[in-house]
Motif scaffolding. Structure first.
Motif, PDB file in Angstrom:
ATOM      1  N   ALA A  25     -17.920  42.380  67.766  1.00 45.06           N
ATOM      2  CA  ALA A  25     -17.321  41.094  68.109  1.00 45.06           C
ATOM      3  C   ALA A  25     -18.295  39.939  67.873  1.00 45.06           C
ATOM      4  CB  ALA A  25     -16.860  41.114  69.564  1.00 45.06           C
ATOM      5  N   GLN A  26     -19.549  40.147  68.262  1.00 45.73           N
ATOM      6  CA  GLN A  26     -20.564  39.093  68.052  1.00 45.73           C
ATOM      7  C   GLN A  26     -20.759  38.809  66.583  1.00 45.73           C
ATOM      8  OE1 GLN A  26     -23.940  38.094  66.266  1.00 45.73           O
ATOM      9  NE2 GLN A  26     -24.199  40.207  66.954  1.00 45.73           N
ATOM     10  N   MET A  27     -20.824  39.868  65.793  1.00 45.88           N
ATOM     11  CA  MET A  27     -21.048  39.721  64.356  1.00 45.88           C
ATOM     12  C   MET A  27     -19.879  38.992  63.690  1.00 45.88           C
ATOM     13  SD  MET A  27     -22.637  42.870  62.145  1.00 45.88           S
ATOM     14  CE  MET A  27     -23.230  43.623  63.643  1.00 45.88           C
ATOM     15  N   ALA A  28     -18.656  39.403  64.046  1.00 44.21           N
ATOM     16  CA  ALA A  28     -17.475  38.776  63.470  1.00 44.21           C
ATOM     17  C   ALA A  28     -17.415  37.296  63.836  1.00 44.21           C
ATOM     18  CB  ALA A  28     -16.218  39.492  63.958  1.00 44.21           C
ATOM     19  N   LYS A  29     -17.708  36.995  65.082  1.00 40.09           N
ATOM     20  CA  LYS A  29     -17.678  35.596  65.536  1.00 40.09           C
ATOM     21  C   LYS A  29     -18.771  34.784  64.850  1.00 40.09           C
ATOM     22  CE  LYS A  29     -15.668  32.622  68.289  1.00 40.09           C
ATOM     23  NZ  LYS A  29     -14.250  32.260  68.081  1.00 40.09           N
ATOM     24  N   SER A  30     -19.960  35.360  64.732  1.00 42.18           N
ATOM     25  CA  SER A  30     -21.072  34.650  64.079  1.00 42.18           C
ATOM     26  C   SER A  30     -20.790  34.398  62.608  1.00 42.18           C
ATOM     27  CB  SER A  30     -22.364  35.468  64.229  1.00 42.18           C
ATOM     28  OG  SER A  30     -22.737  35.594  65.584  1.00 42.18           O
ATOM     29  N   LEU A  31     -20.053  35.287  61.970  1.00 47.18           N
ATOM     30  CA  LEU A  31     -19.684  35.122  60.566  1.00 47.18           C
ATOM     31  C   LEU A  31     -18.559  34.110  60.386  1.00 47.18           C
ATOM     32  CD1 LEU A  31     -19.740  38.866  59.489  1.00 47.18           C
ATOM     33  CD2 LEU A  31     -21.217  37.078  58.545  1.00 47.18           C
ATOM     34  N   GLY A  32     -17.903  33.763  61.497  1.00 50.27           N
ATOM     35  CA  GLY A  32     -16.804  32.814  61.422  1.00 50.27           C
ATOM     36  C   GLY A  32     -15.473  33.452  61.095  1.00 50.27           C
ATOM     37  N   ALA A  33     -15.303  34.718  61.443  1.00 48.29           N
ATOM     38  CA  ALA A  33     -14.056  35.419  61.124  1.00 48.29           C
ATOM     39  C   ALA A  33     -12.896  34.872  61.939  1.00 48.29           C
ATOM     40  CB  ALA A  33     -14.217  36.912  61.374  1.00 48.29           C
ATOM     41  N   ASP A  34     -11.797  34.616  61.251  1.00 47.91           N
ATOM     42  CA  ASP A  34     -10.546  34.275  61.932  1.00 47.91           C
ATOM     43  C   ASP A  34      -9.737  35.529  62.228  1.00 47.91           C
ATOM     44  OD1 ASP A  34     -10.838  31.351  61.668  1.00 47.91           O
ATOM     45  OD2 ASP A  34     -10.547  31.711  59.519  1.00 47.91           O
ATOM     46  N   GLY A  35      -9.888  36.524  61.345  1.00 46.35           N
ATOM     47  CA  GLY A  35      -9.132  37.753  61.495  1.00 46.35           C
ATOM     48  C   GLY A  35      -9.973  38.955  61.136  1.00 46.35           C
ATOM     49  N   ALA A  36      -9.512  40.129  61.595  1.00 48.90           N
ATOM     50  CA  ALA A  36     -10.229  41.367  61.308  1.00 48.90           C
ATOM     51  C   ALA A  36      -9.228  42.506  61.130  1.00 48.90           C
ATOM     52  CB  ALA A  36     -11.205  41.710  62.429  1.00 48.90           C
ATOM     53  N   ILE A  37      -9.619  43.460  60.290  1.00 48.92           N
ATOM     54  CA  ILE A  37      -8.915  44.738  60.175  1.00 48.92           C
ATOM     55  C   ILE A  37      -9.878  45.801  60.680  1.00 48.92           C
ATOM     56  CG2 ILE A  37      -7.906  46.421  58.603  1.00 48.92           C
ATOM     57  CD1 ILE A  37      -7.318  44.092  56.688  1.00 48.92           C
ATOM     58  N   VAL A  38      -9.430  46.617  61.625  1.00 48.98           N
ATOM     59  CA  VAL A  38     -10.253  47.691  62.170  1.00 48.98           C
ATOM     60  C   VAL A  38      -9.606  49.026  61.807  1.00 48.98           C
ATOM     61  CG1 VAL A  38     -11.252  48.738  64.239  1.00 48.98           C
ATOM     62  CG2 VAL A  38     -11.002  46.251  64.101  1.00 48.98           C
ATOM     63  N   ALA A  39     -10.383  49.923  61.202  1.00 50.76           N
ATOM     64  CA  ALA A  39      -9.872  51.243  60.830  1.00 50.76           C
ATOM     65  C   ALA A  39     -10.802  52.317  61.374  1.00 50.76           C
ATOM     66  CB  ALA A  39      -9.748  51.364  59.314  1.00 50.76           C
ATOM     67  N   GLU A  40     -10.217  53.336  62.021  1.00 52.30           N
ATOM     68  CA  GLU A  40     -11.040  54.421  62.583  1.00 52.30           C
ATOM     69  C   GLU A  40     -10.828  55.717  61.808  1.00 52.30           C
ATOM     70  OE1 GLU A  40     -10.121  56.233  66.358  1.00 52.30           O
ATOM     71  OE2 GLU A  40      -8.018  55.657  66.281  1.00 52.30           O
ATOM     72  N   GLU A  41     -11.918  56.462  61.644  1.00 53.98           N
ATOM     73  CA  GLU A  41     -11.865  57.784  61.035  1.00 53.98           C
ATOM     74  C   GLU A  41     -11.821  58.812  62.165  1.00 53.98           C
ATOM     75  OE1 GLU A  41     -14.363  60.747  58.005  1.00 53.98           O
ATOM     76  OE2 GLU A  41     -15.332  58.971  58.835  1.00 53.98           O
ATOM     77  N   GLY A  42     -10.622  59.114  62.613  1.00 52.74           N
ATOM     78  CA  GLY A  42     -10.524  60.072  63.698  1.00 52.74           C
ATOM     79  C   GLY A  42      -9.447  59.700  64.693  1.00 52.74           C
ATOM     80  N   TYR A  43      -9.398  60.462  65.770  1.00 58.28           N
ATOM     81  CA  TYR A  43      -8.459  60.199  66.862  1.00 58.28           C
ATOM     82  C   TYR A  43      -8.973  60.914  68.093  1.00 58.28           C
ATOM     83  CZ  TYR A  43      -6.592  64.952  66.422  1.00 58.28           C
ATOM     84  OH  TYR A  43      -6.458  66.315  66.396  1.00 58.28           O
ATOM     85  N   GLY A  44      -8.294  60.726  69.212  1.00 56.53           N
ATOM     86  CA  GLY A  44      -8.755  61.339  70.450  1.00 56.53           C
ATOM     87  C   GLY A  44      -9.857  60.493  71.051  1.00 56.53           C
TER      88      GLY A  44
END
Length: 441
Positions: free
Chosen positions: A301-320
Motif C-alpha cells: 500500500a505504501q509503495m502504490a501510494k508513493s508511486l501515485g497509483a490511482d488503481g491496482a490489480i492484485v493477483a495471487e498464486e494460490g488459495y486457502g
C-alpha cells in the motif's frame, strides 16, 4: 529499460540429425539434447518426446513449463539461477513461440504436480494443450523426497530450465519474424499527457509460503519467502527474473512460461499511454504468519501510494492460507485510496457451496474469479500416458486420491480418471489466460 523479444513462430517440432530452426520448423537432435540433460549427475533417467495439440496423450505428473529462449548478449536466461546474476529486462531475447519445454516425472509426483490432456474434454482446462510441447520426462537420485508428498523437484525442474535455453541457441543468430518492444519511461519522467491518465500498478503475489527453502518461486535466484514487497520493472518479469516454484496445488500455479508471457502485463503495456499510465509491478509475497501478511500489505500500500497509483490489480498464486494475504493487500490498497481489482481462483467445495475465499472483506468488492479448484472433473481413458498415471492417485497430487468412499480411486482400472480441478496443470490461469466465465442460474 528497453526489452526486445524476437519471436520465431514454431509451426512444427520434429527430431533430426541436428538442432536448427528453418521455415517455422524446429528440429531437435534428441541425443544431443539428452546428453546435455545428463550433465547433471542427479538425473538418472530421461527421455525427450514431442506432443502436439490434438494428440491422444495425457501427461502426469507435470512439474514445470518453460518457453525456449536465448539472450543475444550472452547473459543466462534465468539470472541468479541458471547462471551469473545479470539485469533481466534489457536488450534482445529470442523466443520460440507456440512451444514449451514441459518437465514430467517418469514415476514420482506430488502435491505440486499436475495433469495435461492434449486432446478431448480435458484439453480445455489448461493453456498448454494448445502448444507444441517438448517433453522432458525423467527421474532423479533424490531418494530423500521421492515418497514425500511435497517435493522440491530441483534436478528435473532445473534440467528443464537449462534445456529451454539450450534448444533456443539455434535461433540466437537468426533474424526474428517479429520483434515485440517493451519500454516504460521512468515514473517521474513521463510526459504530461500520460500523467493525466489513471495510474495503475500490478501487484503480483507469487508463491512463497514454504519456510524451508527450495520450494518457493525464485526472484533472481532468491527465495521469495525471504523477501519483502519490491517494485519491479515489468520487463524483468517477462525476461526471466522470476522462476516458478515447486509448491501449491497445481491448478493455482504460475509456471515459468506464465511469467515469461504474463498476459496481464502485456495488456497493461498495450493500454499504457492510451487509457492508463502503467506504473509497473509490485512483487509481493505470500507468507504464513499473520505479522508477515500484515507487513507485506503495508509495504504494498505504501509503495502504490508513493508511486501515485490511482488503481491496482492484485493477483495471487494460490488459495486457502494465501487468501489472507490477498484480501489484506486489497484492503490496505483501498484504505490508501487506491481502487483495487483482485484476480484469484476460489475453493468452494465440490458442490460449489462453501465460502469461496478463506478471508473476505466488504472492501474487496471487485474480484475476478478464475474458477473453483474443487470442481470435479471426469475424463475418459487416453491412448498414451507420458509419465505415470498412477501418480495421480498414489503420490498425493492435490486433486487426486487413492480412494474415496463415494467416488472410489481417482484412477480407474480402465485408465479413466476422476479428480478435482486442483490437479490441472496451471489450470486456473490466474496469470491472465483464463477463459472461464460465470454462469447465471
Amino acid at each position: 529499460m528497453k526489452l526486445e523479444i524476437g519471436n520465431f513462430y514454431v509451426k512444427d517440432v520434429i527430431f533430426g540429425d541436428k538442432t536448427f530452426y528453418k521455415d517455422g520448423i524446429l528440429t531437435i537432435n534428441k541425443q544431443e539434447a539428452l546428453d546435455f540433460v545428463f550433465e547433471d549427475e542427479h538425473i538418472v533417467e530421461a527421455d525427450l518426446m514431442i506432443v502436439k495439440p490434438g494428440d491422444k496423450v495425457r501427461l502426469v505428473p507435470v512439474k514445470e513449463a518453460i518457453e525456449p529462449r536465448i539472450k543475444i548478449n550472452g547473459d543466462t536466461l534465468f539470472p541468479g539461477y541458471t547462471g551469473e546474476l545479470s539485469q533481466a529486462g534489457n536488450g534482445r531475447t529470442h523466443a520460440l513461440k507456440g512451444t514449451s519445454v514441459l518437465v514430467v516425472g517418469r514415476h514420482w509426483g506430488g502435491f505440486q504436480d499436475g495433469l495435461i490432456d492434449m486432446s478431448g474434454e480435458g484439453a480445455k482446462y489448461t493453456y498448454f494443450s494448445q502448444l507444441k510441447n517438448i517433453v522432458l520426462v525423467g527421474d532423479t537420485d533424490e531418494e530423500f523426497e521421492k515418497r514425500e508428498q511435497q517435493k522440491k523437484n530441483r534436478a528435473l525442474r532445473q534440467a528443464g530450465h537449462k534445456l529451454a535455453e539450450f534448444i533456443a541457441q539455434c535461433v540466437k543468430d537468426l533474424e526474428p519474424e517479429e520483434i515485440e518492444t517493451y519500454e516504460l519511461e521512468a515514473v517521474t519522467k513521463r510526459n504530461e499527457e500520460i500523467k493525466k491518465l489513471p495510474s495503475v500498478v500490478y501487484v503480483m503475489q507469487p508463491q512463497s509460503q514454504m519456510e524451508d527453502l527450495g520450494y518457493n518461486d525464485l526472484l533472481y535466484g532468491w527465495d521469495t519467502n525471504r523477501m519483502v514487497p519490491t517494485f519491479m520493472n515489468p520487463n524483468e518479469v517477462l525476461d526471466g527474473a522470476i522462476i516458478s516454484g515447486s509448491f501449491m496445488p497445481c491448478s493455482s500455479k504460475w509456471s515459468t512460461y506464465d511469467f515469461q508471457n504474463c498476459p496481464t502485463i502485456k495488456r497493461l503495456y498495450k493500454e499504457h499511454g492510451k487509457t492508463i499510465n502503467f506504473l509497473g509491478v509490485i512483487m509481493s509475497n505470500l507468507n504464513v504468519a499473520l505479522e508477515q501478511k500484515e507487513r507485506a500489505a503495508l509495504f504494498v500500500a505504501q509503495m502504490a501510494k508513493s508511486l501515485g497509483a490511482d488503481g491496482a490489480i492484485v493477483a495471487e498464486e494460490g488459495y486457502g492460507n494465501p487468501d489472507a494475504d490477498f484480501i489484506a493487500c486489497v484492503v490496505a490498497l483501498e484504505d490508501a485510496g487506491v481502487k483495487t481489482i483482485g484476480i484469484t481462483n476460489e475453493c468452494t467445495g465440490r458442490d460449489g457451496n462453501s465460502q469461496p475465499l478463506v478471508t473476505l472483506d466488504e472492501k474487496a468488492n471487485a474480484i475476478v474469479s478464475c474458477g473453483n479448484v474443487s470442481e470435479l472433473i471426469e475424463l475418459p481413458p487416453m491412448e498414451t500416458v507420458i509419465g505415470e498415471l498412477e501418480a495421480l492417485a498414489r503420490d498425493g497430487l492435490s486433486g487426486g486420491w487413492a480412494g474415496d468412499e463415494i467416488l472410489g480411486p481417482s484412477v480407474k482400472p480402465d485408465g479413466s480418471i476422476v479428480m478435482e480441478n486442483n490437479a490441472m496443470f496451471c489450470g486456473d490461469q490466474v496469470i491472465g489466460w483464463s477463459p472461464k466465465t460465470m454462469k447465471e442460474f
